[in-house]
Design an enzyme around this catalytic site. Structure first.
Site, mmCIF file in Angstrom:
data_model
loop_
_atom_site.group_PDB
_atom_site.id
_atom_site.type_symbol
_atom_site.label_atom_id
_atom_site.label_comp_id
_atom_site.label_asym_id
_atom_site.label_seq_id
_atom_site.Cartn_x
_atom_site.Cartn_y
_atom_site.Cartn_z
ATOM 1 N N VAL A 1 50.021 52.103 38.883
ATOM 2 C CA VAL A 1 49.899 50.650 38.832
ATOM 3 C C VAL A 1 48.743 50.179 39.707
ATOM 4 O O VAL A 1 47.977 49.292 39.333
ATOM 5 C CB VAL A 1 51.215 49.981 39.290
ATOM 6 C CG1 VAL A 1 51.086 48.462 39.245
ATOM 7 C CG2 VAL A 1 52.383 50.451 38.427
ATOM 8 N N GLU A 2 48.614 50.782 40.873
ATOM 9 C CA GLU A 2 47.623 50.352 41.859
ATOM 10 C C GLU A 2 46.188 50.678 41.458
ATOM 11 O O GLU A 2 45.304 49.826 41.530
ATOM 12 C CB GLU A 2 47.909 51.020 43.212
ATOM 13 C CG GLU A 2 49.150 50.529 43.922
ATOM 14 C CD GLU A 2 48.938 49.163 44.551
ATOM 15 O OE1 GLU A 2 47.804 48.652 44.502
ATOM 16 O OE2 GLU A 2 49.907 48.601 45.072
ATOM 17 N N SER A 3 45.945 51.919 41.099
ATOM 18 C CA SER A 3 44.557 52.387 40.995
ATOM 19 C C SER A 3 44.303 53.321 39.830
ATOM 20 O O SER A 3 43.204 53.866 39.722
ATOM 21 C CB SER A 3 44.188 53.127 42.279
ATOM 22 O OG SER A 3 45.006 54.289 42.409
ATOM 23 N N TYR B 1 54.251 43.339 39.011
ATOM 24 C CA TYR B 1 54.071 44.619 39.703
ATOM 25 C C TYR B 1 55.322 45.495 39.624
ATOM 26 O O TYR B 1 55.256 46.659 39.204
ATOM 27 C CB TYR B 1 53.718 44.327 41.162
ATOM 28 C CG TYR B 1 53.341 45.523 41.999
ATOM 29 C CD1 TYR B 1 52.065 46.064 41.941
ATOM 30 C CD2 TYR B 1 54.250 46.090 42.889
ATOM 31 C CE1 TYR B 1 51.695 47.136 42.734
ATOM 32 C CE2 TYR B 1 53.901 47.166 43.690
ATOM 33 C CZ TYR B 1 52.622 47.683 43.607
ATOM 34 O OH TYR B 1 52.267 48.751 44.391
#
Length: 452
Positions: free
Chosen positions: A124-126, A230
């Protein structure tokens, strides 16, 4: 499906890079977690032979069996799930890229008794890109902002950024979430929300709902839109990966040859040289060791280098053979003649690069060789004269021990290390009949390590 036995050793694997938009963090985590920064770091055990899973082990089967969070049926999760399923090729690619890191990350999560769903957050982040950087300067697979990184002991210097170091950043991220989980009384959805938006925002949202007589669970809180998406993204990924066959998602077959093994470095060494000895490209080595910002390994960061398991033995053998030995700053002995030496200009050389390499000034080079300008030709001989500049060469030199290998010649050794054959002969008493296994002492600058 019951997972086959997996030995979750401290071995990192790194896949190819990807680009993509990364989310901006508003983390406002305090320094309270600093005391725990080293708690688990010291427990990280490395398998120096690169072993990561038992034969026939399936990483994704193991992770799938460990994904145990309840996944409610609601529109927010359904929306994220549909987005992922519209691009199944992305899911295949990102899990292929994530696989290398997952062995170590999953092992740490399991050891700490934390939910396995947390290993999905870097997707999800990167998209599991260690080089990813957001507009807020959040960096690495966990997208940690500078202040939060400092609060959790992540070193950030000109030459090293621990936020991009998979081991260091994972340790910090899990430390953060353990602390947040205590703050939110064991509620992992609130913990993940706080990791994304900051503990202050989540606490404020809880306070607001309490004042209004509303529920304080994650799904009821008035949080930023990004945070509202998120947590559902993490849960949507969890459901898809746990039930990949049902959703028609083809997960990549795990391949242990991508595992990274740790190879110790007794002193700083040029990245190009390590790549050459390991038989991999410099770009891949940089990805495997993303925390290192410069061209030197083992200087500001960890005293080891991560290379693919299949290349680790080759690198260790090269290091042990003396192709590069431990480098220690050493003055040339007083009785070593230093009246002058000759340097042969190579293609691509400039007066300034030669001066920098040899620890002298361009002015001295021009004076010793009666040069009016700075133009040089390949094959041209330059005299490196005596005096203060020559002594600076000695003072800025490093002594290495090189063990002669099959096929070596005095010329190839000298060229490889950027020194003159006459100097090699001067530094060593017997060079007339070199044999494999013979040891030579060479005086070179750190930035003149062999690059071929």
């Amino acid at each position: 499906m019951k997972a086959k036995a997996i030995l979750l050793a401290s071995v990192l694997l790194v896949g190819c890079q990807s680009t993509g938009n990364v989310q901006q963090h508003a983390q406002s985590l305090s320094a309270a977690g600093q005391g725990e920064a080293a708690k688990f770091t010291s427990q990280a055990r490395w398998m120096d032979d690169g072993t990561s899973i038992a034969p026939d082990g399936d990483l994704w089967a193991f992770i799938g069996d460990e994904l145990k969070m309840g996944i409610p049926e609601n529109d927010r999760i359904r929306e994220q799930k549909q987005k992922y399923l519209r691009n199944k090729s992305y899911l295949h690619d990102v899990t292929l890229r994530a696989e290398p890191y997952m062995y170590w990350i999953a092992g740490q999560v399991k050891k700490r008794n934390m939910p396995m769903e947390l290993v999905l957050l870097p997707i999800v982040e990167s998209a599991f890109d260690p080089h990813a950087t957001s507009g807020a300067n959040a960096a690495g697979i966990w997208q940690i902002i500078p202040s939060t990184g400092r609060n959790y002991g992540l070193k950030q210097t000109r030459n090293y950024d621990a936020r991009r170091d998979v081991v260091a950043s994972t340790t910090a991220a899990l430390n953060m979430m353990q602390r947040l989980n205590k703050m939110f009384d064991g509620d992992w959805l609130l913990t993940v929300a706080a990791y994304n938006s900051g503990e202050g925002r989540v606490m404020k949202a809880i306070k607001t709902n309490k004042a209004r007589g509303k529920s304080t669970d994650f799904w009821s809180l008035p949080l930023p839109q990004e945070t509202k998406q998120y947590v559902p993204k993490m849960l949507a990924l969890s459901d898809i990966l746990k039930n990949s066959k049902r959703y028609g998602v083809r997960l990549p077959t795990t391949d242990e040859s991508r595992a990274l093994a740790r190879v110790h470095l007794s002193s700083p060494v040029e990245m190009a040289k390590v790549a050459d000895m390991a038989g991999i490209s410099v770009s891949k080595l940089k990805t495997f060791n993303a925390g290192v910002k410069g061209s030197t390994l083992g200087a500001s960061g960890p005293q080891y280098v991560m290379v693919p398991k299949k290349h680790a033995d080759q690198l260790r053998e090269s290091l042990a053979s003396g192709e590069i030995a431990a480098v220690q700053s050493t003055l040339v002995a007083d009785n070593t003649p230093l009246n002058s030496r000759v340097y042969t200009v190579r293609s691509g050389d400039t007066l300034s690069s030669i001066a920098s390499r040899l620890g002298v000034s361009t002015k001295d080079l021009q004076q010793w060789n009666k040069l009016r300008g700075s133009k040089l030709k390949p094959g041209q001989s330059l005299t490196i004269g005596a005096g203060s500049s020559a002594q600076r060469l000695a003072n800025n030199s490093d002594s290495i021990t090189y063990r002669v290998r099959k096929g070596d010649s005095l010329s190839s050794i000298a060229k490889r290390h950027g020194v003159n054959i006459k100097d090699v002969m001067r530094w060593n008493s017997d060079t007339a009949n070199l044999q494999p296994g013979d040891k030579l002492t060479l005086f070179v600058k750190n930035n003149n390590m062999p690059d071929s």
